[in-house]
Write a protein that holds these residues in place. Structure first.
Motif, PDB file in Angstrom:
ATOM      1  N   ILE A 100      26.549 126.027  26.978  1.00 30.31           N
ATOM      2  CA  ILE A 100      26.298 124.638  27.349  1.00 30.31           C
ATOM      3  C   ILE A 100      25.239 124.574  28.436  1.00 30.31           C
ATOM      4  N   ASP A 101      24.157 123.880  28.136  1.00 25.53           N
ATOM      5  CA  ASP A 101      23.131 123.594  29.136  1.00 25.53           C
ATOM      6  C   ASP A 101      23.625 122.363  29.887  1.00 25.53           C
ATOM      7  N   VAL A 102      24.129 122.542  31.094  1.00 25.43           N
ATOM      8  CA  VAL A 102      24.754 121.436  31.815  1.00 25.43           C
ATOM      9  C   VAL A 102      23.765 120.314  32.120  1.00 25.43           C
ATOM     10  N   TYR A 103      22.506 120.649  32.326  1.00 26.78           N
ATOM     11  CA  TYR A 103      21.525 119.607  32.623  1.00 26.78           C
ATOM     12  C   TYR A 103      21.198 118.803  31.370  1.00 26.78           C
ATOM     13  N   ASP A 104      21.208 119.455  30.225  1.00 24.33           N
ATOM     14  CA  ASP A 104      21.048 118.740  28.964  1.00 24.33           C
ATOM     15  C   ASP A 104      22.249 117.827  28.728  1.00 24.33           C
ATOM     16  N   LEU A 105      23.431 118.338  29.022  1.00 18.87           N
ATOM     17  CA  LEU A 105      24.644 117.529  28.870  1.00 18.87           C
ATOM     18  C   LEU A 105      24.638 116.331  29.823  1.00 18.87           C
ATOM     19  N   LEU A 106      24.153 116.532  31.038  1.00 21.98           N
ATOM     20  CA  LEU A 106      24.033 115.411  31.979  1.00 21.98           C
ATOM     21  C   LEU A 106      23.093 114.333  31.440  1.00 21.98           C
ATOM     22  N   GLU A 107      22.011 114.765  30.818  1.00 20.38           N
ATOM     23  CA  GLU A 107      21.076 113.797  30.229  1.00 20.38           C
ATOM     24  C   GLU A 107      21.756 113.030  29.101  1.00 20.38           C
ATOM     25  N   GLN A 108      22.544 113.702  28.285  1.00 24.06           N
ATOM     26  CA  GLN A 108      23.288 113.022  27.220  1.00 24.06           C
ATOM     27  C   GLN A 108      24.267 112.010  27.817  1.00 24.06           C
ATOM     28  N   ARG A 109      24.946 112.399  28.888  1.00 25.42           N
ATOM     29  CA  ARG A 109      25.905 111.487  29.537  1.00 25.42           C
ATOM     30  C   ARG A 109      25.202 110.322  30.208  1.00 25.42           C
ATOM     31  N   HIS A 156      17.125 110.301  55.543  1.00 25.58           N
ATOM     32  CA  HIS A 156      17.480 110.871  54.240  1.00 25.58           C
ATOM     33  C   HIS A 156      18.181 109.882  53.309  1.00 25.58           C
ATOM     34  N   ALA A 157      19.045 109.031  53.841  1.00 32.24           N
ATOM     35  CA  ALA A 157      19.830 108.131  52.990  1.00 32.24           C
ATOM     36  C   ALA A 157      18.954 107.114  52.256  1.00 32.24           C
ATOM     37  N   THR A 158      17.768 106.851  52.773  1.00 35.97           N
ATOM     38  CA  THR A 158      16.890 105.865  52.130  1.00 35.97           C
ATOM     39  C   THR A 158      15.833 106.515  51.239  1.00 35.97           C
ATOM     40  N   ARG A 159      15.790 107.819  51.212  1.00 33.46           N
ATOM     41  CA  ARG A 159      14.758 108.516  50.452  1.00 33.46           C
ATOM     42  C   ARG A 159      15.139 108.595  48.969  1.00 33.46           C
ATOM     43  N   PRO A 160      14.203 108.288  48.075  1.00 32.60           N
ATOM     44  CA  PRO A 160      14.497 108.364  46.638  1.00 32.60           C
ATOM     45  C   PRO A 160      14.895 109.771  46.173  1.00 32.60           C
ATOM     46  N   ASP A 161      14.250 110.813  46.748  1.00 31.23           N
ATOM     47  CA  ASP A 161      14.601 112.173  46.336  1.00 31.23           C
ATOM     48  C   ASP A 161      16.029 112.536  46.757  1.00 31.23           C
ATOM     49  N   TYR A 162      16.473 112.023  47.898  1.00 32.98           N
ATOM     50  CA  TYR A 162      17.853 112.271  48.320  1.00 32.98           C
ATOM     51  C   TYR A 162      18.828 111.521  47.417  1.00 32.98           C
ATOM     52  N   ARG A 163      18.532 110.275  47.117  1.00 34.35           N
ATOM     53  CA  ARG A 163      19.429 109.493  46.243  1.00 34.35           C
ATOM     54  C   ARG A 163      19.528 110.140  44.861  1.00 34.35           C
ATOM     55  N   ARG A 164      18.404 110.644  44.356  1.00 35.73           N
ATOM     56  CA  ARG A 164      18.422 111.332  43.050  1.00 35.73           C
ATOM     57  C   ARG A 164      19.285 112.594  43.121  1.00 35.73           C
ATOM     58  N   ARG A 165      19.148 113.350  44.213  1.00 36.01           N
ATOM     59  CA  ARG A 165      19.947 114.571  44.383  1.00 36.01           C
ATOM     60  C   ARG A 165      21.430 114.211  44.462  1.00 36.01           C
ATOM     61  N   ARG A 166      21.747 113.143  45.159  1.00 36.08           N
ATOM     62  CA  ARG A 166      23.148 112.691  45.303  1.00 36.08           C
ATOM     63  C   ARG A 166      23.720 112.267  43.953  1.00 36.08           C
ATOM     64  N   ASP A 167      22.921 111.523  43.167  1.00 31.61           N
ATOM     65  CA  ASP A 167      23.365 111.102  41.832  1.00 31.61           C
ATOM     66  C   ASP A 167      23.554 112.304  40.905  1.00 31.61           C
ATOM     67  N   LEU A 168      22.643 113.255  41.003  1.00 31.15           N
ATOM     68  CA  LEU A 168      22.769 114.467  40.194  1.00 31.15           C
ATOM     69  C   LEU A 168      24.028 115.232  40.594  1.00 31.15           C
ATOM     70  N   ALA A 170      26.782 113.981  41.803  1.00 32.32           N
ATOM     71  CA  ALA A 170      27.942 113.257  41.266  1.00 32.32           C
ATOM     72  C   ALA A 170      28.105 113.553  39.778  1.00 32.32           C
ATOM     73  N   GLY A 171      27.000 113.586  39.052  1.00 28.06           N
ATOM     74  CA  GLY A 171      27.068 113.887  37.620  1.00 28.06           C
ATOM     75  C   GLY A 171      27.558 115.299  37.360  1.00 28.06           C
ATOM     76  N   LEU A 172      27.032 116.262  38.106  1.00 27.47           N
ATOM     77  CA  LEU A 172      27.494 117.649  37.949  1.00 27.47           C
ATOM     78  C   LEU A 172      28.973 117.789  38.311  1.00 27.47           C
ATOM     79  N   SER A 173      29.378 117.122  39.370  1.00 31.00           N
ATOM     80  CA  SER A 173      30.775 117.179  39.788  1.00 31.00           C
ATOM     81  C   SER A 173      31.686 116.653  38.691  1.00 31.00           C
ATOM     82  N   ALA A 174      31.340 115.502  38.116  1.00 34.55           N
ATOM     83  CA  ALA A 174      32.160 114.927  37.035  1.00 34.55           C
ATOM     84  C   ALA A 174      32.179 115.861  35.838  1.00 34.55           C
TER      85      ALA A 174
END
Length: 178
Positions: A100-109, A156-168, A170-174
């Motif tokens: 399982i490519d987890v990043y591919d699976l995240l994209e599917q989700r 950091h909390a307002t940076r788009p790259d940080y928000r993307r990392r945080r969302d990623l 959360a997705g990996l955790s789930a």
């Protein structure tokens, strides 16, 4: 990943591994599953994990599921040349029933949030991510590693790259909880 291996030599190795594990593992007609991570750039780490998993499978039969993949930020920062297709070939030679490519699976989700993965022939329900505090700690640490900074920037909390990392995160955790 297979550093400096000639294609012919690699195929010999994969053929030998396939033959060996086909002869030395019990049939996979059972419900247990062993999950192996194959995220490391050094092929020796992946081979060690697969051999160890198969040693367990000789004692206690189980399906072998391999998690792999590389996210683009990691590819730029650290894992140059990471080859998911090669990880799959090696994993299959060691008897993996699923890779399982987890990043591919995240994209599917991302496209279908209710889509759970199918592992060892079973569809898994989607789980919730870790608690906020733990998730934030992991996301913060990963952000610092990828940015190669000793601590989070003040904004950091307002940076788009940080928000993307945080969302990623959360997705990996789930996905891992699933």
């Amino acid at each position: 990943m297979w550093l400096k291996a000639q294609p012919t030599e690699l195929q010999w190795f994969l053929d030998a591994a396939t033959t060996y594990w086909e002869k030395h593992l019990p049939p996979q007609d059972h419900a247990e599953t062993i999950v192996v991570e194959a995220f490391h750039q050094d092929i020796r780490v992946t081979l060690r994990n697969l051999v160890f998993a198969n040693a367990i499978r000789r004692i206690r039969p189980a399906h072998l599921v391999v998690l792999t993949g590389v996210e683009e930020d990691w590819r730029r920062t650290l894992w140059s040349g990471f080859d998911v297709a090669l990880v799959e070939r090696i994993s299959r030679a060691f008897g993996a029933s699923d890779v399982i490519d987890v990043y591919d699976l995240l994209e599917q989700r991302r496209k279908d949030p209710n889509a759970g993965p199918t592992v060892a022939g079973r569809r898994l329900p989607v789980a919730a991510p870790l608690d906020e505090q733990t998730l934030t700690a992991y996301a913060d640490a990963t952000y610092c590693r990828l940015a190669k900074v000793p601590r989070l920037p003040a904004d950091h909390a307002t940076r788009p790259d940080y928000r993307r990392r945080r969302d990623l995160g959360a997705g990996l955790s789930a996905l891992y909880e699933t």
